[in-house]
Design an enzyme around this catalytic site. Structure first.
Site, PDB file in Angstrom:
ATOM      1  N   GLU A 118       0.880  -1.176   0.000  1.00 33.84           N
ATOM      2  CA  GLU A 118       0.000   0.000   0.000  1.00 33.84           C
ATOM      3  C   GLU A 118       0.911   1.217   0.000  1.00 33.84           C
ATOM      4  O   GLU A 118       1.420   1.631   1.041  1.00 33.84           O
ATOM      5  CB  GLU A 118      -0.892  -0.018   1.256  1.00 33.84           C
ATOM      6  N   CYS A 166      -2.249   9.481   2.673  1.00 34.71           N
ATOM      7  CA  CYS A 166      -1.777   8.880   1.423  1.00 34.71           C
ATOM      8  C   CYS A 166      -2.667   9.227   0.245  1.00 34.71           C
ATOM      9  O   CYS A 166      -2.184   9.349  -0.875  1.00 34.71           O
ATOM     10  CB  CYS A 166      -1.658   7.370   1.570  1.00 34.71           C
TER      11      CYS A 166
END
Ligand code: NAD
Length: 441
Positions: free
Chosen positions: A216, A250
């Site tokens: 990720e 993010c």
């Protein structure tokens, strides 16, 4: 175990593997019991976690609950209410050459012992949400919190063993040496959240054992603002999404692409939106976070002069404060456009129109998220069809990751694999193919 001599990574993994081999983690009752306990930990000790998140990142209590504690509780509840359905074997049609009496199906097998490595920006959510999936899928799990959020790491290392089955769940604290030692061990899956440089280190280490990985990662998530969009709404939603956690998210909007005229009008709206969110002096707002450490503060300070300051621009190293900043007249080659910003700076880059915006996006790494503000269905369809990104948000940044039934993950440089809800079961299980042919003739 003796508290004074920390267990070696090899011993931790061997101990968890021994538990897994007894079959203890496989019954659905064990899995739901672990999730219930985790839920109890979060509801009982939410304030401890919120205090740690404040110490690490200046997160307000509201933000800590919304984006970390309550977020994780919701993921537990969603998993608990659907796990039985998700785990159901799925039958597959059998070809005629195997006869009428043959049956075939797939079933989910736990993988074994999995490793979850978490980053510092949402240090609780990004450790616990993958862990929920790993436990729900029936695995033993080693979790490694980020050393860059030391208060949260310490609270998790103290609390998790009080609530969870310590023969099947281990917390290993530490930085590079400890993670490197863990990565030398054989795991059945490694789930890493963080930057792509370390993602490559993780993948190389995993390759030694043929261990599958979920990565990720991050990158620059673009925003396209069309000339037909309601700019007051766009600015409010962009400012909320961008400046949450002081931009250290993010999937935060990294930069805005728009035509010059819309850009000028958007500047005014963004300045207004920032002021209405945090007041005229954001450093005095209890709702605005801080930069995680001096290294990131210095990196971000160096990006503040990449354009004309529309709002913000100020900073205070002692307080690790960087004002919510909007930059205009930004050159696509300037420093702020060369790396993921991961902080509270929003550059506006102008392009003549949609074609050039699509080219701009496709000329760069595939982003983790792409956001589009437009009233035009054709524009929405063109962007969906002509670009590639981990997720796509029309009209609202960040929110797609709060939908538990959507997979969350990147593509290309923004990562591989995904999770959340039933996608976590896919990630942390092996889908086993089974064929049965009765012995009778
Ligand atoms: P970080 O520095 O906390 O590192 C992440 C983890 O990697 C930590 O647990 C750390 O101990 C470990 N690590 C660091 N260096 C290592 C090494 N040399 N060997 C082994 N392990 C090592 O976090 P970060 O990387 O600064 O996180 C920010 C990045 O993560 C950004 O790019 C952001 O976009 C991305 N991110 C992605 C997601 C997502 O869900 N896709 C979520 C959050 C952050």
């Amino acid at each position: 175990m003796n508290d004074r001599t920390p267990e070696q990574p090899a011993d931790t993994v061997a101990r968890l593997r021994a538990t897994f081999r007894t079959g203890r983690t496989k019954p659905v009752e064990w899995r739901t019991d672990q999730l219930d306990r985790l839920r109890e930990m979060l509801t009982t000790h939410g304030a401890d976690l919120a205090a740690a998140l404040h110490a690490d990142l200046g997160k307000s209590s509201t933000e800590a609950y919304r984006t970390e504690i309550d977020f994780t509780v919701r993921e537990i509840d969603h998993t608990l209410s659907h796990l039985g359905t998700w785990l159901r074997p799925e039958s597959a049609p059998v070809p005629p050459h195997l006869g009428d009496d043959a049956t075939a199906w797939t079933q989910y097998d736990p993988l074994g012992v999995v490793l979850v490595i978490a980053p510092w920006n949402y240090p609780a959510q990004l450790l616990l949400t993958p862990m929920i999936g790993a436990l729900a899928a029936g695995n033993a799990v080693v979790v490694k919190p980020s050393e860059l959020a030391p208060a949260t790491s310490a609270v998790l290392a103290r609390l998790l063993p009080q609530y969870l089955d310590t023969d099947a769940v281990a917390v290993v604290e530490g930085g590079i040496p400890e993670t490197t030692a863990l990565l030398a061990e054989r795991f059945d899956h490694i789930f890493y959240t963080g930057n792509g440089v370390v993602g490559r280190i993780v993948m190389r280490a995993a390759a030694e054992h043929l261990t599958p990985v979920t990565l990720e990662l991050g990158g620059k998530s673009p925003v396209f603002v069309d000339r037909d969009a309601d700019l007051a709404v766009v600015a409010d939603r962009l400012a909320r999404g961008k400046f949450l956690n002081a931009g250290q998210t993010c999937v935060a909007p990294d930069y805005v692409l728009t035509d010059p005229e819309t850009g000028r009008a958007l500047e005014t709206e963004l300045a207004r939106a920032v002021s209405s969110l945090y007041g005229p002096e954001p450093e005095t707002s209890g709702e605005y976070g801080r930069i995680v450490n001096e290294r990131h503060f210095d990196r971000l300070s160096g990006l503040l002069d990449s354009g004309r300051v529309v709002t913000g621009g100020g900073s205070d190293r002692t307080a690790k404060y960087i004002a919510p900043t909007v930059l205009a007249d930004v050159d696509p080659e300037s420093p702020v456009m060369r790396e993921e910003i991961f902080g509270p700076i929003l550059p506006i880059v102008t392009v003549p129109g949609l074609d050039e915006a699509i080219d701009f996006i496709n000329d760069r790494d595939k982003p983790l998220a792409l956001y589009v503000f437009t009233a035009s269905g054709t524009t929405r369809q063109r962007i969906a069809a002509e670009t590639s990104s981990g997720g796509l948000g029309y009209g609202l940044p960040l929110a797609h990751l709060t939908v538990s039934d959507l997979p969350f993950g990147g593509v290309g440089e923004s990562g591989m694999g995904n999770y959340h809800g039933r996608y976590s079961i896919e990630t942390f299980s092996h889908r086993k193919a089974v064929l049965e042919k009765p012995l009778s003739v």
